[in-house]
Design an enzyme around this catalytic site. Structure first.
Site, PDB file in Angstrom:
ATOM      1  N   GLY A  46     -16.593 -36.890   3.774  1.00 31.68           N
ATOM      2  CA  GLY A  46     -16.396 -36.663   2.341  1.00 31.68           C
ATOM      3  C   GLY A  46     -17.461 -37.399   1.573  1.00 31.68           C
ATOM      4  N   CYS A  74     -17.366 -39.457  10.064  1.00 31.88           N
ATOM      5  CA  CYS A  74     -18.158 -39.878   8.902  1.00 31.88           C
ATOM      6  C   CYS A  74     -17.307 -40.719   7.930  1.00 31.88           C
ATOM      7  CB  CYS A  74     -18.777 -38.653   8.242  1.00 31.88           C
ATOM      8  SG  CYS A  74     -20.054 -39.066   7.063  1.00 31.88           S
ATOM      9  N   TYR A  75     -16.936 -40.163   6.782  1.00 35.71           N
ATOM     10  CA  TYR A  75     -16.092 -40.929   5.852  1.00 35.71           C
ATOM     11  C   TYR A  75     -14.768 -41.319   6.525  1.00 35.71           C
ATOM     12  CZ  TYR A  75     -13.479 -41.969   1.542  1.00 35.71           C
ATOM     13  OH  TYR A  75     -12.736 -42.570   0.572  1.00 35.71           O
ATOM     14  N   HIS A 161     -21.655 -36.062  12.864  1.00 33.67           N
ATOM     15  CA  HIS A 161     -20.841 -34.854  12.677  1.00 33.67           C
ATOM     16  C   HIS A 161     -20.809 -34.003  13.945  1.00 33.67           C
ATOM     17  CE1 HIS A 161     -20.042 -35.154   8.346  1.00 33.67           C
ATOM     18  NE2 HIS A 161     -21.158 -35.864   8.352  1.00 33.67           N
ATOM     19  N   GLU A 163     -19.099 -31.447  14.424  1.00 31.53           N
ATOM     20  CA  GLU A 163     -18.762 -30.055  14.117  1.00 31.53           C
ATOM     21  C   GLU A 163     -19.963 -29.179  13.794  1.00 31.53           C
ATOM     22  OE1 GLU A 163     -18.304 -32.694  12.319  1.00 31.53           O
ATOM     23  OE2 GLU A 163     -18.348 -32.344  10.163  1.00 31.53           O
ATOM     24  N   ASP A 218     -11.434  -8.137   4.382  1.00 31.63           N
ATOM     25  CA  ASP A 218     -10.119  -8.781   4.390  1.00 31.63           C
ATOM     26  C   ASP A 218      -9.008  -7.825   3.942  1.00 31.63           C
ATOM     27  OD1 ASP A 218     -11.678 -10.915   5.007  1.00 31.63           O
ATOM     28  OD2 ASP A 218     -11.508 -11.890   3.056  1.00 31.63           O
ATOM     29  N   LYS A 358     -12.495 -16.056   8.453  1.00 34.30           N
ATOM     30  CA  LYS A 358     -13.219 -14.777   8.384  1.00 34.30           C
ATOM     31  C   LYS A 358     -13.610 -14.240   9.770  1.00 34.30           C
ATOM     32  CE  LYS A 358     -15.211 -11.962   5.381  1.00 34.30           C
ATOM     33  NZ  LYS A 358     -14.610 -11.604   4.089  1.00 34.30           N
TER      34      LYS A 358
END
Ligand code: XMP
Length: 502
Positions: A46, A74-75, A161, A163, A218, A358
């Protein structure tokens, strides 16, 4: 189903963490409070710093109440260290980008990794003193406590990170964390369709649903699911006159091919154009289009009968972002497709896709037999071409943009670039410049070509598409689209630009 909760502390990669966990086979949720039913928690990154009053905080007594494995990123990594009595301080320099971390591969978190790994860093503050009972398991030249663990409490932290793709072994770190949580990998899309159809049938019974469809992936996938469930649904497609070339026809064909009953097209170009006459303010345009859309939808719904439910193609990120807008970001643009309708119509919502991302919706669409070309389509904004015409929207400008848009898409597809781009489109800049064509002076509009690469539209890079392709786009537009004599290429990333122009 086992699941992992991702605490959102405002990090731009929060959804990415959740998606990676799902790709690894475990259902994940974005959350703000601890609750029962999770096998592990991940605390996201964040923009805050742990000392500031305004920065997001861990819920009170978090570590007293929670006794499942926790991974801070991280944060989140800094918050955990602070919560257990460690020290977080501003570093000497910012650490940003690809770095090499030396890691302790005997940690469960780093199993099957190498002792030196490339990691992606983005921080200024760092953990300068570890809490008691915490063990260092990673460092870079700038950040000495780049990773830690407290084995007895099952608490882990990484300053980098895992991810993002720039941490090539990041998936292994998340996979190891999943193993630490003992979660079963039972999030699979294969059984999902059948379960959802049964669930819809049971819950809706013989009540009826009204639903707006836009022709986007969608709402179309949601419509196919409702139709497969055999529940009584009417689908309304409002042709605002702001659509791309042949769009209404293509959407109608898809519904016809899939034999979806009760599909109604409401042609409303004139109403939209007259409501937009002389309007140049982007937000005003968005609001006018959104409100008129709702009005037309309501009128048609009334004509069709009484309904108990409103169907929507809401997907997971829409739901989280509209529930928690203030926590995530300032409202930069009023998106017209989430919100609005439900409050006004006072109907219960049916959102068959609201737990999916998505890419998961695309997979489901594929399994349901939607055409591949349609499923892979780039996102298209609710207010459609109106926000790609800067200034007033007129029929003449729409005609120009429609033609140019079709040319751009065709050339990009022909050069096999479509799938690598998040979006590509022209925008009309209603400023005239002088040109020369066939020995004659011209004085016409300009078009900007926007082509961006992105993972989630939160950030985007302008795409370095080959000059030869840009040349072809420019030549064809200027030759075939009357009213345009100059084509520009937009080289602005997001931020500071946004993807759309208004
Ligand atoms: P921006 O322009 O904010 O766009 O960088 C981010 C993504 O959102 C899409 N977008 C919209 N989508 N309704 C939508 O469904 C809207 O009102 C809207 N406005 C922007 C945009 O195309 C991009 O993919």
């Amino acid at each position: 189903m086992d699941k992992i909760g991702i605490f959102d502390f405002g990090g731009q990669y929060c959804h990415l963490i959740a998606r990676r966990i799902r790709d690894l086979g475990v259902y994940s949720d974005i959350i703000y409070e601890p609750s029962e039913g999770y096998k592990g928690f991940i605390l996201s990154g964040g923009p805050g710093d742990v000392y500031s009053e305004e920065s997001p905080k861990l819920p009170n007594n978090f570590f007293q109440d929670v006794n499942i494995p926790v991974l801070g990123i991280c944060y989140g990594h800094q918050m955990i260290a602070q919560a257990f009595g460690g020290k977080v301080e501003r570093g000497k320099e910012r650490e940003y980008g690809k770095k090499i971390a030396k890691i302790n591969t005997s940690s469960e978190l780093f199993k099957n990794l190498k002792e030196e790994e490339q990691v992606w860093m983005s921080h200024f503050d760092q953990v300068t003193k570890l809490p008691e009972d915490f063990e260092n398991i990673g460092e870079t030249d700038i950040c000495l406590n780049a990773a830690y663990q407290n084995k007895s409490k099952n608490v882990f932290g990484v300053q980098f990170h895992p991810e993002v793709i720039h941490t090539p072994s990041g998936d292994k770190v998340l996979d190891n964390f999943i193993k630490i949580t003992g979660s079963k990998r039972d999030w699979k899309l294969e059984g999902w369709i059948e379960e959802k159809i049964t669930h819809l049938k049971e819950n809706i019974g013989d009540k009826s649903i009204i639903m707006a469809v836009s022709g986007g992936v969608d709402s179309t996938v949601a419509a196919v699911l409702l139709s497969k469930a055999g529940v009584n649904t009417h689908f309304i497609y409002v042709d605002t006159g702001l659509m791309r070339l042949s769009e209404t026809e293509e959407v109608s064909n898809i519904f016809q091919d899939l034999q979806i009953k009760n599909f109604h097209v409401v042609y409303s170009e004139e109403r939209f154009l007259s409501a937009l006459k002389d309007v140049t303010n982007p937000e005003e345009k968005r609001v006018i289009i959104g409100n008129l859309f709702i009005k037309i939808f309501e009128e048609k719904a009334k004509e069709l009968g009484n309904f108990s439910y409103l169907g929507q193609g809401t997907i997971y990120p829409d739901r989280i972002e509209s529930a928690q807008p203030s926590k995530l970001a300032n409202v930069i643009k009023t998106h017209h497709n989430v919100g609005g309708l439900p409050e006004r119509m006072n109907l219960d919502l049916i959102e068959p896709l609201n737990e999916l991302y998505k890419d998961e919706v695309r997979k489901i669409g594929n399994m349901l037999g939607l055409p591949k070309r349609f499923i892979k389509r780039h996102p298209f904004p609710g207010p459609a071409l109106a926000i790609r015409i800067l200034g007033e929207v007129t029929k003449e400008r729409l005609e120009i943009l429609r033609k140019a848009d079709a040319i751009v898409t065709e050339i990009i597809e022909k050069n096999d670039l479509y799938d690598n781009l998040w979006q590509v489109f022209p925008a009309l800049i209603p400023v005239k410049s002088v040109g020369v064509m066939g020995d004659k002076r011209t004085y016409e509009y300009m078009l900007a070509i926007r082509a961006v690469e992105s993972i989630d539209a939160m950030t985007a890079d302008w795409s370095k598409i080959p000059y030869s392709v840009l040349e072809d786009i420019s030549n064809q537009i200027v030759n075939k689209v009357s009213g345009v004599n100059r084509v520009l290429y937009d080289i602005t990333s997001k931020p500071p630009g946004t993807i759309e122009y208004e």
